[in-house]
Scaffold this active site. Structure first.
Site, short mmCIF file in Angstrom:
data_model
loop_
_atom_site.label_atom_id
_atom_site.label_comp_id
_atom_site.label_asym_id
_atom_site.label_seq_id
_atom_site.Cartn_x
_atom_site.Cartn_y
_atom_site.Cartn_z
N GLY A 62 0.78 -1.24 0.00
CA GLY A 62 0.00 0.00 0.00
C GLY A 62 0.81 1.28 0.00
CD GLU A 71 2.26 0.66 7.52
OE1 GLU A 71 1.65 0.77 6.45
OE2 GLU A 71 2.06 -0.28 8.31
CG ASP A 72 -0.80 1.54 3.63
OD1 ASP A 72 -0.50 1.29 4.82
OD2 ASP A 72 -1.38 0.70 2.91
CG ASP A 82 -7.07 0.31 11.13
OD1 ASP A 82 -7.77 1.13 11.72
OD2 ASP A 82 -7.53 -0.75 10.66
CE LYS A 97 -9.34 3.57 8.56
NZ LYS A 97 -9.71 2.16 8.32
CG PHE A 111 -11.92 -0.49 4.16
CD1 PHE A 111 -10.91 -1.08 4.89
CD2 PHE A 111 -11.95 -0.68 2.78
CE1 PHE A 111 -9.94 -1.85 4.28
CE2 PHE A 111 -10.98 -1.46 2.16
CZ PHE A 111 -9.98 -2.04 2.91
CB VAL A 112 -9.94 5.12 2.93
CG1 VAL A 112 -10.87 5.99 3.76
CG2 VAL A 112 -8.64 4.84 3.70
CG ASP A 120 -5.62 -3.73 -1.17
OD1 ASP A 120 -5.21 -3.26 -0.09
OD2 ASP A 120 -5.90 -4.94 -1.32
NE ARG A 164 -2.41 -3.08 -3.88
CZ ARG A 164 -2.33 -3.24 -2.57
NH1 ARG A 164 -2.15 -2.20 -1.78
NH2 ARG A 164 -2.43 -4.45 -2.04
P1 5GP Z 1 -2.89 -1.97 11.42
O1 5GP Z 1 -1.96 -3.10 11.68
O2 5GP Z 1 -2.39 -0.62 11.84
O3 5GP Z 1 -4.25 -2.25 11.96
O4 5GP Z 1 -3.15 -1.95 9.87
C1 5GP Z 1 -2.27 -1.49 8.98
C2 5GP Z 1 -2.57 -2.03 7.61
O5 5GP Z 1 -3.96 -2.39 7.44
C3 5GP Z 1 -2.33 -0.97 6.58
O6 5GP Z 1 -0.99 -0.98 6.17
C4 5GP Z 1 -3.30 -1.35 5.48
O7 5GP Z 1 -2.71 -2.29 4.63
C5 5GP Z 1 -4.47 -2.00 6.20
N1 5GP Z 1 -5.57 -1.04 6.43
C6 5GP Z 1 -5.97 -0.49 7.58
N2 5GP Z 1 -7.00 0.36 7.40
C7 5GP Z 1 -7.26 0.35 6.07
C8 5GP Z 1 -8.22 1.04 5.25
O8 5GP Z 1 -9.04 1.86 5.66
N3 5GP Z 1 -8.15 0.75 3.92
C9 5GP Z 1 -7.28 -0.12 3.38
N4 5GP Z 1 -7.33 -0.31 2.07
N5 5GP Z 1 -6.36 -0.78 4.13
C10 5GP Z 1 -6.36 -0.55 5.46
#
Ligand code: 5GP
Length: 185
Positions: free
Chosen positions: A50, A104-105, A108, A136, A158-159, A165, A171
């Site tokens: 991402g 990082e993208d 979350d 987020k 969810f974006v 993606d 993407r």
């Molecule tokens: P975390 O481990 O912080 O919960 O999640 C990180 C990863 O979850 C991100 O790098 C991404 O790949 C995915 N992710 C979390 N939220 C979103 C969202 O709103 N949209 C998308 N497409 N991926 C997300």
């Protein structure tokens, strides 16, 4: 409108336009450039997949010598966190004594980043910082994990787009938007 040529019927709402993203990335590039010494060399470590678009645009706004590296970790299946994180591809560079900037993208829950940071710390980099395009904060589980450089805070939706993606699609959209509800399975 500038997005018209890539208008996508699956998107219900554009949260960040291409211009907003690009303008913020320019600012982030300046912030990052200022945060290091001018002769520091930086390993920009892209967390696949991402963050690829963010990394390539951000790198062009950083006025420091940078090296690119990539790592792939498993995170999401569909739209909810599996809680399981696995290293699929490790980075190539030896990071001991070097400056690592994780790209990082989106942050979350923070679980992915926590895991990556814990792993990289064991390799004793000189510095370890994080740049994330989106944050987020409402969803954070790992409270002690935060980004040193953060593009935008986004609501708990969810974006997709600009690297992000849903089942590997969307993407390539140059903006970030919310997917229509009926498309989630
Ligand atoms: P975390 O481990 O912080 O919960 O999640 C990180 C990863 O979850 C991100 O790098 C991404 O790949 C995915 N992710 C979390 N939220 C979103 C969202 O709103 N949209 C998308 N497409 N991926 C997300």
């Amino acid at each position: 409108m500038e997005e018209e040529h890539v208008h996508n019927n699956d998107i219900s709402e554009v949260i960040l336009t291409e211009k907003q993203i690009q303008d913020r990335i320019k600012e982030m590039g300046e912030e990052i450039t200022k945060a290091y010494n001018e002769d520091d060399d930086i390993i920009m470590l892209c967390v696949l997949r991402g963050a690829v678009l963010f990394m390539s645009d951000l790198a062009r706004e950083i006025n420091l010598p940078v090296v690119f590296d990539f790592m792939d970790v498993s995170s999401y299946e569909g739209t909810s966190s599996s809680g399981m994180i696995r290293i699929i591809k490790d980075l190539e560079e030896n990071i001991e004594g070097r400056n690592v900037l994780i790209i990082e993208d989106i942050m979350d829950t923070g679980l992915t980043l926590k895991h990556v940071i814990d792993l990289l710390k064991t390799r004793e980099p000189a510095s370890l910082k994080v740049a994330t395009l989106l944050d987020k904060p409402d969803r954070r589980v790992e409270k002690e994990v935060s980004a040193d450089f953060n593009g935008f805070e986004v609501p708990d939706k969810f974006v997709v787009g600009y690297g992000l993606d849903y089942k590997e699609k969307y993407r390539n959209l140059p903006y970030i938007g919310v997917l229509k509800k009926e498309l989630y399975t």
